[in-house]
Design a protein around this motif. Structure first.
Motif, PDB file in Angstrom:
ATOM      1  N   ASN A  63      12.134   3.272   7.017  1.00 31.40           N
ATOM      2  CA  ASN A  63      11.916   1.840   6.755  1.00 31.40           C
ATOM      3  C   ASN A  63      11.566   0.933   7.915  1.00 31.40           C
ATOM      4  OD1 ASN A  63      11.681  -0.223   4.704  1.00 31.40           O
ATOM      5  ND2 ASN A  63      13.527  -0.907   5.986  1.00 31.40           N
ATOM      6  N   VAL A  65      10.463   1.935  11.061  1.00 31.69           N
ATOM      7  CA  VAL A  65       8.943   2.372  11.586  1.00 31.69           C
ATOM      8  C   VAL A  65       7.967   1.757  10.878  1.00 31.69           C
ATOM      9  CG1 VAL A  65       7.735   4.067  12.253  1.00 31.69           C
ATOM     10  CG2 VAL A  65      10.089   4.250  12.894  1.00 31.69           C
ATOM     11  N   ALA A  66       8.222   2.022   9.635  1.00 28.23           N
ATOM     12  CA  ALA A  66       7.186   1.350   8.488  1.00 28.23           C
ATOM     13  C   ALA A  66       7.075  -0.353   8.720  1.00 28.23           C
ATOM     14  CB  ALA A  66       7.505   1.798   7.207  1.00 28.23           C
ATOM     15  N   THR A  67       8.153  -0.793   8.542  1.00 26.97           N
ATOM     16  CA  THR A  67       7.931  -2.513   8.684  1.00 26.97           C
ATOM     17  C   THR A  67       7.356  -2.621  10.218  1.00 26.97           C
ATOM     18  OG1 THR A  67      10.068  -2.499   7.364  1.00 26.97           O
ATOM     19  CG2 THR A  67       9.302  -4.368   8.487  1.00 26.97           C
ATOM     20  N   ILE A  69       5.223  -1.263  12.048  1.00 25.48           N
ATOM     21  CA  ILE A  69       3.811  -0.699  12.362  1.00 25.48           C
ATOM     22  C   ILE A  69       3.014  -1.532  11.253  1.00 25.48           C
ATOM     23  CG2 ILE A  69       2.175   0.902  11.772  1.00 25.48           C
ATOM     24  CD1 ILE A  69       4.148   3.139  12.702  1.00 25.48           C
ATOM     25  N   GLY A  70       3.647  -1.806   9.954  1.00 23.57           N
ATOM     26  CA  GLY A  70       2.961  -2.400   8.927  1.00 23.57           C
ATOM     27  C   GLY A  70       2.931  -4.139   9.286  1.00 23.57           C
ATOM     28  N   THR A 100      -2.348   2.584  -2.812  1.00 26.37           N
ATOM     29  CA  THR A 100      -1.320   3.068  -2.099  1.00 26.37           C
ATOM     30  C   THR A 100       0.166   3.258  -2.844  1.00 26.37           C
ATOM     31  OG1 THR A 100      -2.083   1.979   0.150  1.00 26.37           O
ATOM     32  CG2 THR A 100       0.221   2.631  -0.057  1.00 26.37           C
ATOM     33  N   LEU A 114       6.776   8.273   4.566  1.00 23.10           N
ATOM     34  CA  LEU A 114       6.667   7.528   5.731  1.00 23.10           C
ATOM     35  C   LEU A 114       5.158   6.693   5.801  1.00 23.10           C
ATOM     36  CD1 LEU A 114       7.619   6.341   8.445  1.00 23.10           C
ATOM     37  CD2 LEU A 114       6.833   8.296   9.566  1.00 23.10           C
ATOM     38  N   VAL A 115       4.068   7.632   5.472  1.00 21.94           N
ATOM     39  CA  VAL A 115       2.904   6.949   5.571  1.00 21.94           C
ATOM     40  C   VAL A 115       2.687   5.878   4.463  1.00 21.94           C
ATOM     41  CG1 VAL A 115       0.510   7.457   5.146  1.00 21.94           C
ATOM     42  CG2 VAL A 115       1.814   8.974   6.742  1.00 21.94           C
ATOM     43  N   THR A 118       4.693   2.710   5.054  1.00 22.91           N
ATOM     44  CA  THR A 118       3.927   1.927   6.063  1.00 22.91           C
ATOM     45  C   THR A 118       2.643   1.229   5.515  1.00 22.91           C
ATOM     46  OG1 THR A 118       4.779   3.629   7.896  1.00 22.91           O
ATOM     47  CG2 THR A 118       2.852   1.995   8.366  1.00 22.91           C
ATOM     48  N   ARG A 121       4.019  -1.580   3.364  1.00 20.88           N
ATOM     49  CA  ARG A 121       4.437  -2.644   4.247  1.00 20.88           C
ATOM     50  C   ARG A 121       3.372  -3.501   4.692  1.00 20.88           C
ATOM     51  NH1 ARG A 121       9.686  -4.535   3.578  1.00 20.88           N
ATOM     52  NH2 ARG A 121      11.473  -3.055   4.310  1.00 20.88           N
ATOM     53  N   GLY A 122       2.365  -2.858   5.111  1.00 24.88           N
ATOM     54  CA  GLY A 122       1.155  -3.358   5.785  1.00 24.88           C
ATOM     55  C   GLY A 122       0.310  -4.238   4.824  1.00 24.88           C
TER      56      GLY A 122
END
Length: 420
Positions: A63, A65-67, A69-70, A100, A114-115, A118, A121-122
């Motif tokens: 979460n 990492v996703a936040t 990057i997003g 998504t 994870l993808v 992400t 989030r994005g």
């Protein structure tokens, strides 16, 4: 299109200022960010972890990492809004987020999850939030704080309705069915609604911002502020307002995710946590109303200072609560303070820096709040793990929030944000 090339809003031209219709669509768009938000993902966390056999630590790392990057999606989306308008950008983003979410409902492995997180989030927490905020800012100027107060109330009510609805669906049909339903709603509901009814600016349908005629006397007195992103970022006020909102995001996300653990440390049962959540939500609405009313009479600076001082007191109180009444009083302070901050954050950028580059400016401010929200839970969890208690962290956070209140009192503020 008219002969002059001006888009006429469907069926409503001349009856009501179309900005209120756009505000409604913007509110729906913000509620549509739910699958990309911590609270939305929290609705499916436990069944998702059981389904995919993922540990909580791995999920928390995923979460974060996703936040992070997003959050980068905030930057490019603002430029697109300023260049081609919100109508097309909102439509495509709603379709992308919906697709998504639908894909995420079918994921069977951690890597693809994870993808998917992400991208939610994005497209959701980052891009769709920026679009939604910019839509209102593009349509209102003199009445911006009133519009943002209405907008704040609308999205608060929307989330309050969606949380129990989605939660009930998760419990009755499973997280995959619930997530599929949200994806369908975005693709078949929000996206066509945006394309049919959103308009990118008042000028695109031949009216002046706030509803005056394109050549009205009011237009000649309208603020001529057209700050670029660079000019805004060279303004100390930008950093004070953005950091204040980010600090609130850090505090709210950290406490929101760990509140049950925090109250358990203070000796309270889990049911107190759920009641406190309800109190915070209701008083947050009250904060929206009060801030919207005050914004017509006092400066945004004063509202922000008040909010930060209230939040600082609430953080100190959280380190000392010992009765349920004190927990509820602390929840009230967080709700009121958060409601104030929300209205200020939504209103200040258009008021202070104009509408021309509003998407870019709000995009940078939004990414700061997203990153701070990602850090909040990790900061509190690591602090408690290393010290054995959350209490000293609340003292530190209170001091930082109070320092920002002092900074808000003295920082030079652009004329548009001083008074309504």
């Amino acid at each position: 299109m008219t002969s002059a090339g001006v888009d006429v809003a469907p069926q409503l031209r001349g009856r009501v200022y179309y900005g209120w219709i756009v505000l409604g669509i913007a509110s729906a768009a913000m509620v549509g960010t739910l699958p990309g938000r911590t609270q939305g993902l929290g609705l499916i966390t436990e069944p998702l972890l059981r389904d995919l056999q993922i540990s909580r630590i791995a999920y928390a790392q995923m979460n974060l990492v996703a936040t992070l990057i997003g959050g980068l999606f905030c930057l490019g989306i603002g430029r697109l809004i300023d260049r081609i308008g919100s109508r097309l950008v909102l439509t495509v983003t709603a379709l992308a987020l919906g697709a998504t979410v639908l894909a995420m409902s079918q994921v069977t492995g951690a890597a693809f999850m994870l993808v998917a997180i992400t991208l939610t989030r994005g497209f959701g927490q980052s891009a769709l939030s920026v679009i939604s905020l910019a839509m209102v800012g593009k349509w209102f100027r003199r009445r911006l704080t009133v519009a943002m107060a209405v907008y704040s109330v609308a999205i608060s009510v929307g989330f309050m309705l969606m949380f129990p609805l989605v939660g009930a669906m998760v419990q009755s049909a499973g997280w995959r069915i619930a997530w599929s339903a949200i994806g369908v709603a975005l693709v078949c509901g929000l996206a066509p609604l945006a394309y049919l009814f959103d308009r990118s600016s008042p000028e695109s349908i031949g009216v002046e911002v706030d509803g005056g005629a394109i050549d009205s006397p009011e237009a000649s007195t309208e603020s001529t502020v057209h700050a670029t992103l660079g000019e805004a970022m060279r303004s100390p006020a930008f950093w004070v307002f953005a950091l204040a909102a980010s600090m609130y995001g850090l505090v709210a996300s950290g406490i929101g995710l760990l509140n049950e653990s925090i109250l358990t440390e203070r000796g309270f049962a889990p049911d107190v946590y759920y009641r406190a959540l309800a109190v915070t939500a209701i008083t947050g609405l009250a904060g929206n109303f009060i801030a919207g009313a005050l914004a017509g009479r006092v400066s945004l600076r004063s509202i922000l200072m008040t909010a930060l001082l209230v939040l600082a007191g609430g953080l100190i109180g959280l380190a000392h609560v010992s009765t349920e009444g004190q927990v509820m009083a602390q929840a009230v302070t967080m709700g009121i303070g958060g409601g104030f901050v929300m209205v200020v954050f939504f209103s200040v950028w258009g008021r202070a820096y104009g509408r021309t580059h509003l998407g870019r400016i709000q995009g940078v401010a939004q990414i700061m709040t997203v990153l701070a929200s990602a850090v909040g839970p990790l900061f509190l969890a690591e602090w408690a793990a290393s010290t054995g208690s959350y209490s000293s962290a609340f003292y530190l956070l209170s001091a930082l929030v109070a320092a920002l209140a002092v900074a808000a009192a003295f920082v030079p503020v652009p004329a548009g944000a001083r008074t309504a």
